[in-house]
Design a protein around this motif. Structure first.
Motif, PDB file in Angstrom:
ATOM      1  N   TYR A 118       0.834  -1.200   0.000  1.00  0.00           N
ATOM      2  CA  TYR A 118       0.000   0.000   0.000  1.00  0.00           C
ATOM      3  C   TYR A 118       0.875   1.259   0.000  1.00  0.00           C
ATOM      4  N   ILE A 119       1.894   1.266   0.843  1.00  0.00           N
ATOM      5  CA  ILE A 119       2.803   2.417   0.913  1.00  0.00           C
ATOM      6  C   ILE A 119       3.578   2.552  -0.394  1.00  0.00           C
ATOM      7  N   ALA A 120       3.990   1.424  -0.969  1.00  0.00           N
ATOM      8  CA  ALA A 120       4.721   1.458  -2.241  1.00  0.00           C
ATOM      9  C   ALA A 120       3.860   2.085  -3.334  1.00  0.00           C
ATOM     10  N   ILE A 121       2.572   1.754  -3.356  1.00  0.00           N
ATOM     11  CA  ILE A 121       1.652   2.358  -4.332  1.00  0.00           C
ATOM     12  C   ILE A 121       1.594   3.864  -4.120  1.00  0.00           C
ATOM     13  N   TYR A 122       1.429   4.258  -2.880  1.00  0.00           N
ATOM     14  CA  TYR A 122       1.269   5.683  -2.552  1.00  0.00           C
ATOM     15  C   TYR A 122       2.514   6.479  -2.955  1.00  0.00           C
ATOM     16  N   VAL A 123       3.674   5.970  -2.584  1.00  0.00           N
ATOM     17  CA  VAL A 123       4.930   6.669  -2.867  1.00  0.00           C
ATOM     18  C   VAL A 123       5.202   6.703  -4.369  1.00  0.00           C
ATOM     19  N   THR A 124       4.944   5.601  -5.055  1.00  0.00           N
ATOM     20  CA  THR A 124       5.186   5.542  -6.498  1.00  0.00           C
ATOM     21  C   THR A 124       4.292   6.519  -7.249  1.00  0.00           C
ATOM     22  N   VAL A 125       3.033   6.616  -6.838  1.00  0.00           N
ATOM     23  CA  VAL A 125       2.109   7.562  -7.483  1.00  0.00           C
ATOM     24  C   VAL A 125       2.595   8.996  -7.282  1.00  0.00           C
ATOM     25  N   ILE A 126       3.017   9.335  -6.070  1.00  0.00           N
ATOM     26  CA  ILE A 126       3.521  10.686  -5.805  1.00  0.00           C
ATOM     27  C   ILE A 126       4.759  10.974  -6.644  1.00  0.00           C
ATOM     28  N   ARG A 127       5.658   9.997  -6.719  1.00  0.00           N
ATOM     29  CA  ARG A 127       6.891  10.194  -7.488  1.00  0.00           C
ATOM     30  C   ARG A 127       6.588  10.412  -8.963  1.00  0.00           C
ATOM     31  N   LEU A 128       5.690   9.596  -9.522  1.00  0.00           N
ATOM     32  CA  LEU A 128       5.334   9.747 -10.928  1.00  0.00           C
ATOM     33  C   LEU A 128       4.594  11.064 -11.184  1.00  0.00           C
ATOM     34  N   ALA A 129       3.717  11.435 -10.259  1.00  0.00           N
ATOM     35  CA  ALA A 129       2.972  12.684 -10.419  1.00  0.00           C
ATOM     36  C   ALA A 129       3.911  13.889 -10.369  1.00  0.00           C
ATOM     37  N   LEU A 130       4.877  13.853  -9.463  1.00  0.00           N
ATOM     38  CA  LEU A 130       5.836  14.955  -9.359  1.00  0.00           C
ATOM     39  C   LEU A 130       6.655  15.072 -10.641  1.00  0.00           C
ATOM     40  N   LYS A 131       7.114  13.943 -11.140  1.00  0.00           N
ATOM     41  CA  LYS A 131       7.918  13.945 -12.360  1.00  0.00           C
ATOM     42  C   LYS A 131       7.109  14.463 -13.550  1.00  0.00           C
ATOM     43  N   MET A 132       5.866  14.005 -13.668  1.00  0.00           N
ATOM     44  CA  MET A 132       5.020  14.450 -14.774  1.00  0.00           C
ATOM     45  C   MET A 132       4.681  15.931 -14.673  1.00  0.00           C
ATOM     46  N   SER A 133       4.416  16.406 -13.462  1.00  0.00           N
ATOM     47  CA  SER A 133       4.056  17.818 -13.294  1.00  0.00           C
ATOM     48  C   SER A 133       5.208  18.749 -13.646  1.00  0.00           C
ATOM     49  N   MET A 134       6.433  18.258 -13.531  1.00  0.00           N
ATOM     50  CA  MET A 134       7.599  19.076 -13.847  1.00  0.00           C
ATOM     51  C   MET A 134       8.006  18.966 -15.314  1.00  0.00           C
ATOM     52  N   GLU A 135       7.750  17.794 -15.937  1.00  0.00           N
ATOM     53  CA  GLU A 135       8.264  17.545 -17.277  1.00  0.00           C
ATOM     54  C   GLU A 135       7.213  17.664 -18.378  1.00  0.00           C
ATOM     55  N   LYS A 136       5.958  17.376 -18.067  1.00  0.00           N
ATOM     56  CA  LYS A 136       4.925  17.318 -19.091  1.00  0.00           C
ATOM     57  C   LYS A 136       4.243  18.672 -19.275  1.00  0.00           C
ATOM     58  N   LYS A 137       3.454  18.749 -20.326  1.00  0.00           N
ATOM     59  CA  LYS A 137       2.656  19.945 -20.608  1.00  0.00           C
ATOM     60  C   LYS A 137       1.214  19.542 -20.850  1.00  0.00           C
ATOM     61  N   GLY A 138       0.359  20.521 -20.979  1.00  0.00           N
ATOM     62  CA  GLY A 138      -1.034  20.263 -21.305  1.00  0.00           C
ATOM     63  C   GLY A 138      -1.755  19.484 -20.235  1.00  0.00           C
ATOM     64  N   ARG A 139      -2.618  18.567 -20.674  1.00  0.00           N
ATOM     65  CA  ARG A 139      -3.437  17.843 -19.710  1.00  0.00           C
ATOM     66  C   ARG A 139      -2.618  16.873 -18.866  1.00  0.00           C
ATOM     67  N   ALA A 140      -1.500  16.384 -19.390  1.00  0.00           N
ATOM     68  CA  ALA A 140      -0.633  15.520 -18.587  1.00  0.00           C
ATOM     69  C   ALA A 140      -0.115  16.285 -17.374  1.00  0.00           C
ATOM     70  N   LYS A 141       0.244  17.536 -17.576  1.00  0.00           N
ATOM     71  CA  LYS A 141       0.712  18.374 -16.469  1.00  0.00           C
ATOM     72  C   LYS A 141      -0.415  18.639 -15.474  1.00  0.00           C
ATOM     73  N   LYS A 142      -1.618  18.932 -15.993  1.00  0.00           N
ATOM     74  CA  LYS A 142      -2.757  19.248 -15.127  1.00  0.00           C
ATOM     75  C   LYS A 142      -3.146  18.069 -14.234  1.00  0.00           C
ATOM     76  N   ILE A 143      -3.283  16.883 -14.847  1.00  0.00           N
ATOM     77  CA  ILE A 143      -3.706  15.721 -14.074  1.00  0.00           C
ATOM     78  C   ILE A 143      -2.631  15.326 -13.067  1.00  0.00           C
ATOM     79  N   ALA A 144      -1.367  15.460 -13.453  1.00  0.00           N
ATOM     80  CA  ALA A 144      -0.280  15.133 -12.540  1.00  0.00           C
ATOM     81  C   ALA A 144      -0.255  16.093 -11.357  1.00  0.00           C
ATOM     82  N   LEU A 145      -0.451  17.371 -11.616  1.00  0.00           N
ATOM     83  CA  LEU A 145      -0.469  18.355 -10.535  1.00  0.00           C
ATOM     84  C   LEU A 145      -1.643  18.095  -9.596  1.00  0.00           C
ATOM     85  N   PHE A 146      -2.788  17.769 -10.172  1.00  0.00           N
ATOM     86  CA  PHE A 146      -3.978  17.472  -9.378  1.00  0.00           C
ATOM     87  C   PHE A 146      -3.734  16.288  -8.449  1.00  0.00           C
ATOM     88  N   ILE A 147      -3.216  15.188  -8.987  1.00  0.00           N
ATOM     89  CA  ILE A 147      -2.974  13.986  -8.186  1.00  0.00           C
ATOM     90  C   ILE A 147      -1.862  14.219  -7.169  1.00  0.00           C
TER      91      ILE A 147
END
Length: 475
Positions: free
Chosen positions: A378-407
């Protein structure tokens, strides 16, 4: 009053109809507009002597998700590629399923299934979003809908505050909880202790949500959606009157819900947003306001609110002390049986029967039932989602950036509530977080090159990236 079950059933019917017609976005409509009024709708139905309908109303949320999941799975034209995060969800679900079959614990098969749903149904919600047809979802519109929910919620809570009357005293809430969950009314207001701050202290208001804590958690969804909507690819902010109104309403809700965990999380979300978007001026204002608030609380604040704050900080009030007692009891139970006491030993089932072990912490509730391996997954899921969301929010644009920032903001904001309550029981935020996490992973790997299922070449792009607060456009 009967308008609530009517709205609930109407949204459910629309969702099912749209899903059966291949328009799977109906599930999103139900999650956003149906789940906030879930308990209110059920309690009003029972109030008007439609108790026989309540079990069906309770199952509507699972029906929508499972029906949508089947629809999206059958629409897949090619075997999907699974990634680490997908296998973590599958591993967690598979491991928890073993505890239904193992002769562990004192509860029967039916009770184990109910406990299973409480701690693992979010995996089904995740995969519904994970395999969702991205050509059938409008993220900007969905975020606007979330903001829209915040407005009537705040208007109702202002009426509650002005009249100093809980809306739930009119909806049959107490009778519903007693009849279906064997919970006697408690506290000083004929509801339960959740609806008051501390020993007959200030009232907490829930608006049309299940309880004040669920209401407060719902405001975290609103503020995360607002911040995701207004942020452009260049980290600038564009707002309009609707967004400003939604922000003010979310602020009203978090104040009158009077949940310490969600209140702290609300401003933690804003702080994290300012930090990752490098808004130095915001951070300066944040530190200044925090200092002024601390000085005001120390030298000028008095009465019930002062006692409430101080008791929270030094863990001397009964609520904070109860948290600690439950944590210690749960940790001791985990140490005594690292592989768990069996499904139902902690959480909803055991609480109904008065035999609960530990609690007041989502992680402890999982570990008491299914052990440290399930907790680790459960913790691994939580941490992995945060890590992926942080990476996407910094690197992606458009809706990928929006959804990543939201999560990202939601997941970070929910850390405190997860440590102080059975946060998976907050249906609105739980369903939204899991579903849009699946959408985020879907977008990530689709935009990274796995486009075999989709036909539109622009599926990874966001046509509203330069107008985040404007008209609702297809993305």
């Amino acid at each position: 009053m009967f308008v609530f079950p009517i709205i609930y059933l109407l949204v459910f019917a629309i969702a099912v109809f749209r899903v059966l017609k291949g328009k799977t976005d109906g599930a999103i409509l139900f999650i956003i507009f149906g789940l906030p009024i879930y308990i209110t709708s059920l309690s009003v139905a029972a109030l008007y002597d439609f108790k026989q309908w309540v079990p069906f109303l309770q199952g509507c949320k699972e029906i929508v998700i499972l029906l949508t999941l089947l629809a999206v799975l059958f629409s897949i034209k090619k075997k999907p590629k699974l990634y680490l995060i997908d296998w973590l969800y599958i591993g967690y679900l598979g491991y928890i399923l073993l505890y239904v079959l193992l002769p562990l614990g004192e509860y029967g098969f039916k009770d184990k299934l109910i406990a299973l749903k409480s701690v693992s149904f979010f995996t089904f919600i995740y995969f519904t979003g994970r395999f969702f047809d991205l050509t059938k979802i409008n993220l900007t519109q969905s975020f606007h809908y979330i903001c829209l929910v915040a407005i009537p919620a705040a208007l109702l809570v202002l009426v509650e505050a002005a009249t100093y009357t809980h809306f739930q005293t009119l909806t049959g809430y107490a009778d519903y909880m007693f009849y279906f969950f064997n919970q006697d009314p408690s506290g000083h207001h004929g509801l339960n202790w959740t609806f008051e701050a501390e020993n007959d202290g200030p009232k907490r208001f829930a608006s049309f949500f299940a309880n004040p804590l669920d209401h407060a958690a719902g405001t975290l969804v609103s503020i995360a959606a607002i911040l995701a909507l207004v942020t452009t690819n260049s980290q600038k902010i564009k707002m309009n009157n609707f967004i400003i109104a939604a922000f003010v309403c979310s602020l009203c809700s978090i104040v009158f819900a009077l949940s310490r965990a969600s209140f702290a999380s609300y401003f933690l979300i804003i702080y994290v947003y300012a930090f990752i978007t490098r808004r130095k001026q915001w951070l300066s204002y944040f530190y200044l306001l925090a200092g002024v608030a601390a000085v005001f609380a120390i030298f000028f604040l008095s009465g019930d609110l002062y006692e409430f704050i101080i008791g929270t900080l030094n863990f001397t009030n009964s609520s904070s002390a109860y948290h600690i007692i439950q944590w210690v009891e749960g940790i001791q139970a985990i140490i005594s049986k690292p592989l768990g006491h069996g499904l139902g030993a902690s959480g909803r089932i055991s609480a109904m029967l008065g035999s609960n072990i530990g609690g007041e912490n989502q992680l402890i509730i999982i570990a008491v039932q299914a052990g440290i391996i399930a907790l680790g997954l459960y913790i691994a899921i939580y941490v992995t989602v945060i890590r992926l969301a942080l990476k996407m929010s910094m690197e992606k644009k458009g809706r990928a950036k929006k959804i990543a920032l939201f999560i990202l903001l939601l997941k970070i904001g929910m850390i405190i509530p997860y440590l102080t309550a059975e946060a998976e029981s907050y249906l609105y935020i739980g369903y939204i977080t899991s579903f849009f996490t699946g959408i985020m992973i879907n977008i990530k790997y689709n935009s990274d090159g796995d486009r075999s299922r989709y036909t539109r070449p622009e599926v990874g792009q966001d046509r509203t990236e330069n107008n985040p607060g404007g008209a609702l456009q297809t993305i």
